[in-house]
Structure formats: structure tokens, C-alpha cells
Scaffold this motif. Sequence first.
Motif, PDB file in Angstrom:
ATOM      1  N   ASP A 186      13.443   5.659  -3.352  1.00 50.80           N
ATOM      2  CA  ASP A 186      14.811   5.138  -3.336  1.00 50.80           C
ATOM      3  C   ASP A 186      15.782   6.280  -3.582  1.00 50.80           C
ATOM      4  O   ASP A 186      16.135   6.590  -4.724  1.00 50.80           O
ATOM      5  N   GLN A 187      16.153   6.959  -2.511  1.00 55.13           N
ATOM      6  CA  GLN A 187      17.167   8.014  -2.514  1.00 55.13           C
ATOM      7  C   GLN A 187      16.773   9.227  -3.368  1.00 55.13           C
ATOM      8  O   GLN A 187      17.639   9.960  -3.829  1.00 55.13           O
ATOM      9  N   ARG A 188      15.475   9.477  -3.526  1.00 57.59           N
ATOM     10  CA  ARG A 188      15.049  10.641  -4.314  1.00 57.59           C
ATOM     11  C   ARG A 188      15.022  11.917  -3.479  1.00 57.59           C
ATOM     12  O   ARG A 188      15.025  13.019  -4.028  1.00 57.59           O
ATOM     13  N   THR A 189      14.956  11.775  -2.161  1.00 57.69           N
ATOM     14  CA  THR A 189      14.972  12.966  -1.312  1.00 57.69           C
ATOM     15  C   THR A 189      16.275  13.105  -0.539  1.00 57.69           C
ATOM     16  O   THR A 189      16.605  14.199  -0.098  1.00 57.69           O
ATOM     17  N   GLU A 190      16.989  12.013  -0.381  1.00 59.46           N
ATOM     18  CA  GLU A 190      18.245  12.070   0.364  1.00 59.46           C
ATOM     19  C   GLU A 190      19.105  10.879  -0.015  1.00 59.46           C
ATOM     20  O   GLU A 190      18.643   9.734   0.017  1.00 59.46           O
ATOM     21  N   ALA A 191      20.346  11.136  -0.371  1.00 59.75           N
ATOM     22  CA  ALA A 191      21.260  10.057  -0.716  1.00 59.75           C
ATOM     23  C   ALA A 191      21.455   9.125   0.475  1.00 59.75           C
ATOM     24  O   ALA A 191      21.630   9.576   1.610  1.00 59.75           O
ATOM     25  N   GLY A 192      21.373   7.827   0.208  1.00 60.61           N
ATOM     26  CA  GLY A 192      21.600   6.851   1.263  1.00 60.61           C
ATOM     27  C   GLY A 192      20.379   6.514   2.085  1.00 60.61           C
ATOM     28  O   GLY A 192      20.481   5.778   3.067  1.00 60.61           O
ATOM     29  N   LEU A 193      19.197   7.041   1.689  1.00 61.01           N
ATOM     30  CA  LEU A 193      17.968   6.780   2.432  1.00 61.01           C
ATOM     31  C   LEU A 193      16.926   6.181   1.492  1.00 61.01           C
ATOM     32  O   LEU A 193      16.680   6.714   0.410  1.00 61.01           O
ATOM     33  N   THR A 194      16.316   5.074   1.926  1.00 61.30           N
ATOM     34  CA  THR A 194      15.241   4.439   1.179  1.00 61.30           C
ATOM     35  C   THR A 194      14.042   4.277   2.098  1.00 61.30           C
ATOM     36  O   THR A 194      14.195   3.963   3.281  1.00 61.30           O
ATOM     37  N   ALA A 195      12.845   4.500   1.554  1.00 63.09           N
ATOM     38  CA  ALA A 195      11.625   4.411   2.357  1.00 63.09           C
ATOM     39  C   ALA A 195      10.542   3.663   1.588  1.00 63.09           C
ATOM     40  O   ALA A 195      10.479   3.719   0.362  1.00 63.09           O
ATOM     41  N   VAL A 196       9.698   2.982   2.355  1.00 64.26           N
ATOM     42  CA  VAL A 196       8.559   2.233   1.807  1.00 64.26           C
ATOM     43  C   VAL A 196       7.330   2.659   2.595  1.00 64.26           C
ATOM     44  O   VAL A 196       7.370   2.712   3.832  1.00 64.26           O
ATOM     45  N   ALA A 197       6.218   2.957   1.905  1.00 57.59           N
ATOM     46  CA  ALA A 197       5.031   3.485   2.593  1.00 57.59           C
ATOM     47  C   ALA A 197       3.750   2.834   2.088  1.00 57.59           C
ATOM     48  O   ALA A 197       3.660   2.401   0.932  1.00 57.59           O
ATOM     49  N   VAL A 198       2.755   2.805   2.969  1.00 62.79           N
ATOM     50  CA  VAL A 198       1.392   2.406   2.614  1.00 62.79           C
ATOM     51  C   VAL A 198       0.441   3.445   3.195  1.00 62.79           C
ATOM     52  O   VAL A 198       0.808   4.242   4.058  1.00 62.79           O
ATOM     53  N   GLY A 199      -0.808   3.415   2.736  1.00 62.89           N
ATOM     54  CA  GLY A 199      -1.784   4.395   3.174  1.00 62.89           C
ATOM     55  C   GLY A 199      -2.520   3.987   4.438  1.00 62.89           C
ATOM     56  O   GLY A 199      -2.629   2.803   4.766  1.00 62.89           O
ATOM     57  N   VAL A 200      -3.022   4.995   5.147  1.00 61.76           N
ATOM     58  CA  VAL A 200      -3.850   4.814   6.340  1.00 61.76           C
ATOM     59  C   VAL A 200      -5.209   5.440   6.060  1.00 61.76           C
ATOM     60  O   VAL A 200      -5.278   6.618   5.704  1.00 61.76           O
ATOM     61  N   GLN A 201      -6.266   4.665   6.221  1.00 60.95           N
ATOM     62  CA  GLN A 201      -7.612   5.165   5.945  1.00 60.95           C
ATOM     63  C   GLN A 201      -8.343   5.517   7.232  1.00 60.95           C
ATOM     64  O   GLN A 201      -8.072   4.943   8.290  1.00 60.95           O
ATOM     65  N   ASP A 202      -9.280   6.461   7.108  1.00 65.96           N
ATOM     66  CA  ASP A 202     -10.134   6.762   8.249  1.00 65.96           C
ATOM     67  C   ASP A 202     -11.393   5.900   8.173  1.00 65.96           C
ATOM     68  O   ASP A 202     -11.516   5.023   7.300  1.00 65.96           O
ATOM     69  N   GLY A 203     -12.329   6.134   9.063  1.00 70.52           N
ATOM     70  CA  GLY A 203     -13.535   5.320   9.109  1.00 70.52           C
ATOM     71  C   GLY A 203     -14.390   5.428   7.871  1.00 70.52           C
ATOM     72  O   GLY A 203     -15.189   4.530   7.579  1.00 70.52           O
ATOM     73  N   GLY A 204     -14.227   6.505   7.114  1.00 74.03           N
ATOM     74  CA  GLY A 204     -14.993   6.686   5.893  1.00 74.03           C
ATOM     75  C   GLY A 204     -14.305   6.153   4.655  1.00 74.03           C
ATOM     76  O   GLY A 204     -14.808   6.330   3.541  1.00 74.03           O
ATOM     77  N   GLY A 205     -13.147   5.512   4.829  1.00 72.14           N
ATOM     78  CA  GLY A 205     -12.430   4.942   3.696  1.00 72.14           C
ATOM     79  C   GLY A 205     -11.519   5.907   2.973  1.00 72.14           C
ATOM     80  O   GLY A 205     -10.949   5.557   1.936  1.00 72.14           O
ATOM     81  N   ARG A 206     -11.347   7.123   3.485  1.00 69.31           N
ATOM     82  CA  ARG A 206     -10.430   8.077   2.868  1.00 69.31           C
ATOM     83  C   ARG A 206      -9.005   7.793   3.324  1.00 69.31           C
ATOM     84  O   ARG A 206      -8.760   7.466   4.483  1.00 69.31           O
TER      85      ARG A 206
END
Length: 244
Positions: A186-206
Motif C-alpha cells: 500500500d504505497q510503500r514503493t510509490e505514492a498513489g499505487l497499491t498492489a496485491v500479489a499471490v505466489g506462483v508454484q512450479d511443478g515441484g511445489g516451489r
Amino acid sequence: MEKEPPYPITSVDHALHLALLLQQEGPLRVSDAARRLEVSVSTAHRLLAMLVYRGFAQQRPDRLYEAGDVLRPAAATAAPVALLRRVALPHMEALAQHVRESVNLIALAETEARFVATAESAQVLRVGSRAGRALPAHLTSGGKVLLAALPPEDVTALYEADGEVDLPRLRRELGLVRRRGFAINDQRTEAGLTAVAVGVQDGGGRCVAAVALAMPSVRFHREALPEWVRALHITAADIARELG
């Protein structure tokens, strides 16, 4: 994050972007460079020739261009960047169209969150492409997701000598990310910008990458968060299936 200069020099921006691509993704054809920069083949060729002249690139016998001696080797990510981008981009574009916000693919390289690709929103007020940029991982939503997937001792090794990072606070943040299954910037890298993220795993679960929605903060509403996270998880699962 640094703001775009008021009088950007397009040719310089293209050359720097191209140098980052060579460093982070590996060898490129002239046509590949033209497509990624959205310029003509002749313009891409001139840019590459200048990078070669200054030592930022070199041409191989097979006519592909690769990073030159001036560019230090980039820290390795958990999965090949070019593969991540190729697999993820169609799913990111579908998500951007569905939620009408920009979508970023992020990989972790030591303490950097590297933006591999962006699918931009079609809205006039939107977060523009971050492809080719790198930000401190502990500040970005995607970076926190990826750090949270590491063993705690690995996180300690990365940050214990960094006097600018509050390691106990970071550990608490990463614990919250693990419990929730998503992270917010929530605006920690740029004022006025908010981001939400989740992880992507490979076939081995990493957890090899993160996919993030980036939006103007004025459009971020807590009541919409569950739907955004759900849509992100669906996209991440689609990407994971192809990686597997």
C-alpha cells in the motif's frame, strides 16, 4: 520508486530497457528486441549496435545478441525468466481484462523483486508497465510473497547485515503473508499505487514467481479484496499448470 523524468529521452529509455532484457532474460534476436520494445527492426538493430560498441552487448556467431562484459551477471531466479514470461503473459492479459487493472509478473533475485512482464489495464487512469524494473523485495507485494515462501533462515541471511531493513518487522509481515496467502503493498514503493500479489508454484511445489494486481490507490477498496485475491489465485494456478 523513482518518478519518470518530466522530459524522458525515448532512445535512452529503449537502450536501457534493452540492456536489462539482455542481462535478465538472455540472448535476443533483433526481431525479438524490436517486438519487446515496440519499435521497428531497424531501430532495434541500431540500439543493439550501440550497446555492442559500448560493451553492454555482444553478438554471437549465431547472430543472437547477449549481455556484454559491462553488465554484471544478474542473480539467478528460481525459474527461467523467459519461460515464466512466455507462459504467464496470456493468463495475465486475461486477468487484466477481467478485473480492469494492470497485472505484473515478479521474480525474486536475492533481495530484488524483478518485474518480468506487465499486462496493462485498458483504463485511462492505470498503472503503467513495470517490465524490466527492479525494486526492493521487502517493499513490494510480489517480493513479500516470494520472501514468505523462503525458509526463515534464508530470509535472515539475506537481510541480517542490511541496516536499512527492520528484520523483526519483516519476519512479522512475512508470517502474515503466509497465513493469508497474499501480500499487499500500500504505497510503500510509490505514492498513489497499491498492489496485491499471490505466489506462483512450479511443478515441484516451489514458489518461483508472483502475480500481482497493481492499481491507483483511489480504486483500492477492502471489500473488493477477496474477489481480487480469488482471481489472482485462479490465474496463478493456470500459470502453474503450464509450468508443471
